[in-house]
Design a protein around this motif. Structure first.
Motif, short mmCIF file in Angstrom:
data_model
loop_
_atom_site.label_atom_id
_atom_site.label_comp_id
_atom_site.label_asym_id
_atom_site.label_seq_id
_atom_site.Cartn_x
_atom_site.Cartn_y
_atom_site.Cartn_z
N VAL A 188 0.85 -1.18 0.00
CA VAL A 188 0.00 0.00 0.00
C VAL A 188 0.90 1.24 0.00
CG1 VAL A 188 -1.73 1.36 1.24
CG2 VAL A 188 -1.88 -1.14 1.22
N PHE A 189 0.70 2.10 -1.00
CA PHE A 189 1.36 3.39 -1.05
C PHE A 189 0.29 4.45 -0.83
CE2 PHE A 189 4.22 0.62 -3.25
CZ PHE A 189 5.49 1.14 -3.02
N SER A 190 0.29 5.04 0.35
CA SER A 190 -0.72 6.04 0.66
C SER A 190 -0.41 7.36 -0.06
CB SER A 190 -0.81 6.26 2.17
OG SER A 190 -1.23 5.07 2.81
N ASN A 191 -1.36 8.26 -0.01
CA ASN A 191 -1.28 9.50 -0.79
C ASN A 191 0.02 10.26 -0.54
OD1 ASN A 191 -4.08 8.67 -0.30
ND2 ASN A 191 -4.60 10.42 -1.56
N TYR A 192 0.62 10.71 -1.63
CA TYR A 192 1.82 11.55 -1.63
C TYR A 192 3.09 10.82 -1.16
CZ TYR A 192 -1.42 15.46 -2.23
OH TYR A 192 -2.39 16.30 -2.70
N SER A 193 3.06 9.53 -1.00
CA SER A 193 4.31 8.82 -0.72
C SER A 193 5.12 8.71 -2.01
CB SER A 193 4.04 7.44 -0.12
OG SER A 193 3.20 6.66 -0.96
N ALA A 194 6.45 8.52 -1.85
CA ALA A 194 7.31 8.57 -3.04
C ALA A 194 8.55 7.71 -2.85
CB ALA A 194 7.72 10.02 -3.33
N LEU A 195 9.01 7.16 -3.95
CA LEU A 195 10.25 6.38 -3.97
C LEU A 195 11.22 7.02 -4.95
CD1 LEU A 195 8.90 2.71 -4.21
CD2 LEU A 195 9.36 4.05 -2.14
N ALA A 196 12.48 7.20 -4.51
CA ALA A 196 13.53 7.58 -5.44
C ALA A 196 13.95 6.34 -6.24
CB ALA A 196 14.71 8.18 -4.68
N GLY A 197 14.94 6.50 -7.11
CA GLY A 197 15.32 5.40 -7.99
C GLY A 197 15.93 4.22 -7.27
N HIS A 198 15.74 3.03 -7.84
CA HIS A 198 16.42 1.80 -7.43
C HIS A 198 15.98 1.29 -6.05
CE1 HIS A 198 19.30 2.66 -10.71
NE2 HIS A 198 19.30 3.89 -10.24
N VAL A 199 14.85 1.70 -5.55
CA VAL A 199 14.37 1.25 -4.25
C VAL A 199 13.71 -0.12 -4.39
CG1 VAL A 199 12.75 1.72 -2.36
CG2 VAL A 199 14.09 3.59 -3.37
N GLU A 200 13.94 -1.01 -3.42
CA GLU A 200 13.30 -2.32 -3.38
C GLU A 200 12.29 -2.35 -2.23
OE1 GLU A 200 15.90 -5.67 -3.37
OE2 GLU A 200 17.29 -4.78 -4.81
N ILE A 201 11.07 -2.78 -2.54
CA ILE A 201 9.99 -2.84 -1.57
C ILE A 201 9.47 -4.27 -1.52
CG2 ILE A 201 7.70 -2.00 -0.94
CD1 ILE A 201 9.69 0.21 -0.77
N GLY A 202 9.50 -4.89 -0.34
CA GLY A 202 9.02 -6.26 -0.19
C GLY A 202 7.50 -6.36 -0.15
N ASP A 203 7.01 -7.59 -0.13
CA ASP A 203 5.57 -7.84 -0.07
C ASP A 203 4.97 -7.26 1.21
OD1 ASP A 203 5.97 -9.28 -2.40
OD2 ASP A 203 5.82 -11.24 -1.42
N TRP A 204 3.74 -6.76 1.10
CA TRP A 204 2.93 -6.32 2.24
C TRP A 204 3.47 -5.08 2.94
CZ3 TRP A 204 -1.76 -8.44 2.51
CH2 TRP A 204 -1.95 -9.73 2.01
N VAL A 205 4.41 -4.38 2.34
CA VAL A 205 4.89 -3.13 2.93
C VAL A 205 3.80 -2.06 2.83
CG1 VAL A 205 6.52 -1.21 2.60
CG2 VAL A 205 7.33 -3.58 2.58
N VAL A 206 3.69 -1.23 3.86
CA VAL A 206 2.79 -0.08 3.84
C VAL A 206 3.62 1.19 3.95
CG1 VAL A 206 0.93 1.15 5.02
CG2 VAL A 206 0.87 -1.36 4.86
N MET A 207 3.45 2.08 2.98
CA MET A 207 4.05 3.41 3.01
C MET A 207 2.92 4.40 3.33
SD MET A 207 7.37 3.11 1.97
CE MET A 207 7.79 4.75 1.41
N ALA A 208 2.96 5.00 4.51
CA ALA A 208 1.91 5.93 4.91
C ALA A 208 2.03 7.25 4.15
CB ALA A 208 1.96 6.16 6.41
N GLY A 209 1.05 8.11 4.31
CA GLY A 209 1.02 9.35 3.58
C GLY A 209 2.24 10.23 3.80
N PHE A 210 2.73 10.84 2.73
CA PHE A 210 3.86 11.77 2.76
C PHE A 210 5.17 11.11 3.18
CE2 PHE A 210 0.04 14.32 3.29
CZ PHE A 210 0.23 15.35 2.39
N SER A 211 5.24 9.80 3.15
CA SER A 211 6.50 9.11 3.46
C SER A 211 7.33 8.97 2.18
CB SER A 211 6.23 7.73 4.07
OG SER A 211 5.54 6.90 3.16
#
Length: 257
Positions: free
Chosen positions: A128-151
């Protein structure tokens, strides 16, 4: 099911029962799988491959060129799996030639409004990527990760499965599986994601083993080498602790501690 104002390149491959809304633009070398819905005013540039039964909302921008000064137009792609929800104004860029060549989004992810996923990111399933969350290049995200808003996550960071990144938290280090990051802008470990694990069916013994591993890594005052040695012993009875150890072995940046 394709609106007459939509612009679709002749080379695009559109699956069965695909809906494309008004004024959307589907570029060259784009594949869209069966049952996918593309809302109005969306832009999908190629090379991009999109799987089945995705929901892509209005004004999403997928497959654009990477925001990388080194990019020189080489052949790179965006690969999206099945059953993802991609909401308004989401941007997901293609990969770069020296970064693996592809940005990947797995299956069953929720990518909510105004999220940015940069070039060469590798994202698993059920995130889940909540509103306004962001990833820079080359980031790895595993299963079931939650990125809260503005993270957000700095380039080349890894975030392990079932981790929770709290609202407004900026991650600049690798985050092991199951860990919650919260409380200040740069983010600090604040326990394990117990509530998320319960919702996903982890029983009490599994959660207890993960909590013990967290205490070893973060609360026992041990060096990383000594903590790793104790975790190796604990891993004999826990697949989840083994997953934490495997993450530590793959970590190339400083570990969030």
């Amino acid at each position: 099911m394709i609106h007459p104002t939509a612009q679709i390149d002749p080379s695009a491959v559109i699956g069965d029962n695909v809906s494309i809304g008004a004024y959307s633009v589907i570029g060259a070398d784009v594949q869209i799988g069966d049952g996918t819905v593309v809302g109005p005013h969306a832009v999908i540039e190629g090379p991009t491959r999109i799987g089945r039964d995705n929901r892509i909302s209005q004004f999403a921008s997928l497959g654009g060129a990477p925001q990388d000064k080194k990019f020189a137009g080489e052949h790179t792609e965006l690969i999206i799996g099945d059953r993802n929800l991609i909401r308004e104004f989401v941007t997901i860029n293609r990969g770069t030639g020296d970064g693996g060549g592809a940005t990947r989004l797995g299956n069953d992810n929720w990518v909510l409004a105004y999220v940015h996923i940069a070039h060469d990111c590798q994202i698993g399933n059920n995130t889940v990527f909540s509103n306004y969350s962001a990833l820079a290049g080359h980031v790895e995200i595993g299963d079931w990760v939650v990125m809260a808003g503005f993270s957000g996550a700095h380039q080349f960071c890894k975030i392990g499965a079932h981790a929770f990144i709290g609202m407004g938290c900026l991650v600049g280090s690798d985050v092991p599986p199951f860990v919650t990051m919260a409380n200040d802008q740069r983010g600090r470990p604040r326990g394990i994601n117990s509530e998320g694990l319960k919702r996903r069916g982890f029983d009490a013994p599994r959660i207890s083993a993960i909590k013990r591993a967290y205490r070893t890594l973060y609360m026992a005052g041990l060096s990383l080498a000594d903590a790793r040695e104790q975790l190796t012993e604990q891993a004999n009875g826990s697949e989840d602790v083994r997953a934490m150890l495997e993450f530590l072995d793959r970590s190339e940046r400083a570990l969030a501690r």
